[in-house]
Design a protein around this motif. Structure first.
Motif, PDB file in Angstrom:
ATOM      1  N   UNK A   1     -34.959  22.802   4.681  1.00 17.74           N
ATOM      2  CA  UNK A   1     -33.849  22.771   3.727  1.00 17.74           C
ATOM      3  C   UNK A   1     -32.727  21.877   4.251  1.00 17.74           C
ATOM      4  N   UNK A   2     -32.379  22.089   5.518  1.00 13.67           N
ATOM      5  CA  UNK A   2     -31.285  21.323   6.107  1.00 13.67           C
ATOM      6  C   UNK A   2     -31.637  19.846   6.196  1.00 13.67           C
ATOM      7  N   UNK A   3     -32.866  19.523   6.651  1.00 20.83           N
ATOM      8  CA  UNK A   3     -33.271  18.122   6.778  1.00 20.83           C
ATOM      9  C   UNK A   3     -33.262  17.432   5.412  1.00 20.83           C
ATOM     10  N   UNK A   4     -33.807  18.080   4.400  1.00 23.59           N
ATOM     11  CA  UNK A   4     -33.840  17.478   3.059  1.00 23.59           C
ATOM     12  C   UNK A   4     -32.438  17.248   2.524  1.00 23.59           C
ATOM     13  N   UNK A   5     -31.553  18.217   2.754  1.00 21.06           N
ATOM     14  CA  UNK A   5     -30.174  18.063   2.294  1.00 21.06           C
ATOM     15  C   UNK A   5     -29.496  16.894   2.988  1.00 21.06           C
ATOM     16  N   UNK A   6     -29.676  16.786   4.291  1.00 15.60           N
ATOM     17  CA  UNK A   6     -29.055  15.689   5.043  1.00 15.60           C
ATOM     18  C   UNK A   6     -29.540  14.330   4.548  1.00 15.60           C
ATOM     19  N   UNK A   7     -30.840  14.204   4.283  1.00 12.85           N
ATOM     20  CA  UNK A   7     -31.372  12.917   3.845  1.00 12.85           C
ATOM     21  C   UNK A   7     -30.837  12.528   2.471  1.00 12.85           C
ATOM     22  N   UNK A   8     -30.725  13.491   1.565  1.00  9.38           N
ATOM     23  CA  UNK A   8     -30.223  13.189   0.223  1.00  9.38           C
ATOM     24  C   UNK A   8     -28.741  12.826   0.266  1.00  9.38           C
ATOM     25  N   UNK A   9     -27.988  13.569   1.073  1.00  7.16           N
ATOM     26  CA  UNK A   9     -26.556  13.285   1.173  1.00  7.16           C
ATOM     27  C   UNK A   9     -26.329  11.943   1.864  1.00  7.16           C
ATOM     28  N   UNK A  10     -27.104  11.679   2.909  1.00  5.08           N
ATOM     29  CA  UNK A  10     -26.953  10.426   3.651  1.00  5.08           C
ATOM     30  C   UNK A  10     -27.291   9.225   2.773  1.00  5.08           C
ATOM     31  N   UNK A  11     -28.290   9.369   1.898  1.00  6.54           N
ATOM     32  CA  UNK A  11     -28.663   8.255   1.025  1.00  6.54           C
ATOM     33  C   UNK A  11     -27.534   7.907   0.058  1.00  6.54           C
ATOM     34  N   UNK A  12     -26.811   8.935  -0.421  1.00  5.65           N
ATOM     35  CA  UNK A  12     -25.667   8.692  -1.290  1.00  5.65           C
ATOM     36  C   UNK A  12     -26.004   8.168  -2.661  1.00  5.65           C
ATOM     37  N   UNK A  13     -27.252   8.328  -3.103  1.00  7.72           N
ATOM     38  CA  UNK A  13     -27.667   7.761  -4.382  1.00  7.72           C
ATOM     39  C   UNK A  13     -27.684   8.782  -5.519  1.00  7.72           C
ATOM     40  N   UNK A  14     -27.445  10.057  -5.228  1.00  7.38           N
ATOM     41  CA  UNK A  14     -27.506  11.107  -6.255  1.00  7.38           C
ATOM     42  C   UNK A  14     -26.139  11.310  -6.896  1.00  7.38           C
ATOM     43  N   UNK A  15     -26.182  11.711  -8.156  1.00  3.75           N
ATOM     44  CA  UNK A  15     -24.941  12.066  -8.828  1.00  3.75           C
ATOM     45  C   UNK A  15     -24.376  13.372  -8.324  1.00  3.75           C
ATOM     46  N   UNK A  16     -25.237  14.274  -7.832  1.00  2.00           N
ATOM     47  CA  UNK A  16     -24.817  15.545  -7.239  1.00  2.00           C
ATOM     48  C   UNK A  16     -25.985  16.109  -6.456  1.00  2.00           C
ATOM     49  N   UNK A  17     -25.684  16.830  -5.391  1.00  2.00           N
ATOM     50  CA  UNK A  17     -26.683  17.506  -4.575  1.00  2.00           C
ATOM     51  C   UNK A  17     -26.288  18.983  -4.497  1.00  2.00           C
ATOM     52  N   UNK A  18     -27.239  19.865  -4.839  1.00  2.00           N
ATOM     53  CA  UNK A  18     -27.014  21.308  -4.768  1.00  2.00           C
ATOM     54  C   UNK A  18     -28.084  21.878  -3.844  1.00  2.00           C
ATOM     55  N   UNK A  19     -27.674  22.453  -2.727  1.00  2.00           N
ATOM     56  CA  UNK A  19     -28.618  22.947  -1.718  1.00  2.00           C
ATOM     57  C   UNK A  19     -28.357  24.417  -1.447  1.00  2.00           C
ATOM     58  N   UNK A  20     -29.446  25.183  -1.306  1.00  2.00           N
ATOM     59  CA  UNK A  20     -29.378  26.597  -0.952  1.00  2.00           C
ATOM     60  C   UNK A  20     -29.664  26.714   0.549  1.00  2.00           C
ATOM     61  N   UNK A  21     -28.633  27.044   1.304  1.00  2.00           N
ATOM     62  CA  UNK A  21     -28.753  27.116   2.764  1.00  2.00           C
ATOM     63  C   UNK A  21     -28.276  28.489   3.237  1.00  2.00           C
ATOM     64  N   UNK A  22     -29.133  29.490   3.167  1.00  2.00           N
ATOM     65  CA  UNK A  22     -28.713  30.827   3.619  1.00  2.00           C
ATOM     66  C   UNK A  22     -28.486  30.912   5.114  1.00  2.00           C
ATOM     67  N   UNK A  23     -29.177  30.073   5.899  1.00  2.00           N
ATOM     68  CA  UNK A  23     -29.041  30.074   7.355  1.00  2.00           C
ATOM     69  C   UNK A  23     -28.611  28.683   7.803  1.00  2.00           C
ATOM     70  N   UNK A  24     -27.325  28.540   8.060  1.00  4.19           N
ATOM     71  CA  UNK A  24     -26.789  27.258   8.512  1.00  4.19           C
ATOM     72  C   UNK A  24     -25.620  27.548   9.447  1.00  4.19           C
ATOM     73  N   UNK A  25     -25.519  26.767  10.503  1.00  2.00           N
ATOM     74  CA  UNK A  25     -24.470  26.977  11.489  1.00  2.00           C
ATOM     75  C   UNK A  25     -23.236  26.134  11.166  1.00  2.00           C
ATOM     76  N   UNK A  26     -22.128  26.503  11.823  1.00  2.00           N
ATOM     77  CA  UNK A  26     -20.857  25.828  11.544  1.00  2.00           C
ATOM     78  C   UNK A  26     -20.928  24.344  11.874  1.00  2.00           C
TER      79      UNK A  26
END
Length: 283
Positions: free
Chosen positions: A144-169
């Motif tokens: 989940x985290x890796x996929x979110x990072x790649x989509x955000x890093x690409x910057x080509x989406x109009x919006x990214x919505x990610x479900x991350x129940x386990x994520x650190x600060x």
């Protein structure tokens, strides 16, 4: 006659020497400051003001919510945390209007790891164009985290919505840095218990189910003064507003209330009558 030594009568007074830098500093205190340039004043944010965003915003679809959001909508090129008690229950009711506006412009909205399958008929009722909706089906927290990072890093989406129940600060902080490359908003759906933890996200909201087809939104963190209380936003699931009768639009009014003065039958009154207390017989 020899000249008088220094410090004695008749000696020439010493001349005070000042450096150019000292003269400049002394003169600066007497200088009247000119007003800031318009561009500098516009970029300056004061702590008692509602923050503005240079990267733009996406309207939420709720006028009452846009009033309290910095810039008047969901911030682009930044993280927004949506904290819920149960995943995939109310998130789409909050974000569907924004998703519809973005997909209708031909831009992609990416969903990363929703806990339940997105209900496409309901999203279509809200106006979401599923031709521009991408669903990344992942379960493992690292995926989940890796996929979110790649989509955000690409910057080509109009919006990214990610479900991350386990994520650190520190992972949230990294996503916030990467979000600066994204032209649209980035949402992290996290459990409500995360509200107790600090977060690098500049905007955090707590989302709950309310009565009468409403959702309750509490702005937990924003760039500006705190928001007291919570907002009650009308949010009927897509399609139901066309078939819902006026009586069913307010379920809270259908709850049976026990009358304070009820007329009972003699039989019911006799049943509730307390039994007499029998005293022991005297011998």
């Amino acid at each position: 006659m020899s000249p008088a030594p220094l410090g004695l009568a008749g000696a020439s007074p010493p001349v005070a020497l000042t450096s150019p830098s000292q003269n400049t500093i002394a003169g600066a205190h007497a200088t009247v400051h000119e007003p800031l340039a318009a561009t500098v004043e516009a970029a300056l944010w004061r702590g008692n003001q509602l923050g503005g965003l240079g990267a733009g915003v996406e309207p939420s679809g709720f006028a009452q919510l846009d009033v309290v959001l910095p810039g008047g909508g969901w911030p682009c090129a930044a993280l927004t945390e949506v904290l819920v008690s149960q995943f995939s229950v109310v998130e789409f009711r909050l974000l569907a209007s924004m998703m519809a506006a973005i997909t209708q412009r031909g831009r992609t909205v990416a969903l990363v790891g929703p806990t339940l399958w997105p209900h496409m008929p309901g999203l279509r009722h809200h106006g979401v164009d599923d031709r521009h909706l991408v669903w990344v089906d992942v379960d493992a927290p690292k995926d989940r985290l890796w996929s979110t990072e790649q989509l955000v890093k690409a910057g080509s989406c109009g919006a990214v919505i990610a479900w991350l129940p386990l994520v650190r600060a520190e992972q949230v902080r990294r996503l916030q840095v990467l979000a600066a490359r994204c032209t649209g908003p980035v949402f992290l759906c996290r459990p409500e218990s995360a509200a107790r933890d600090s977060s690098a996200a500049p905007l955090r909201v707590v989302l709950r189910v309310a009565t009468d087809w409403q959702i309750a939104v509490q702005v937990l963190k924003r760039k500006g003064s705190p928001v007291e209380g919570q907002l009650q936003l009308p949010s009927m699931p897509g399609g139901l507003n066309k078939i819902m009768t006026p009586r069913l639009r307010y379920p809270s009014r259908l709850v049976a209330v026990e009358p304070s003065h009820a007329v009972d039958s003699p039989v019911a009154a006799a049943v509730r009558q307390p039994e007499p207390v029998l005293e022991p017989s005297q011998s």
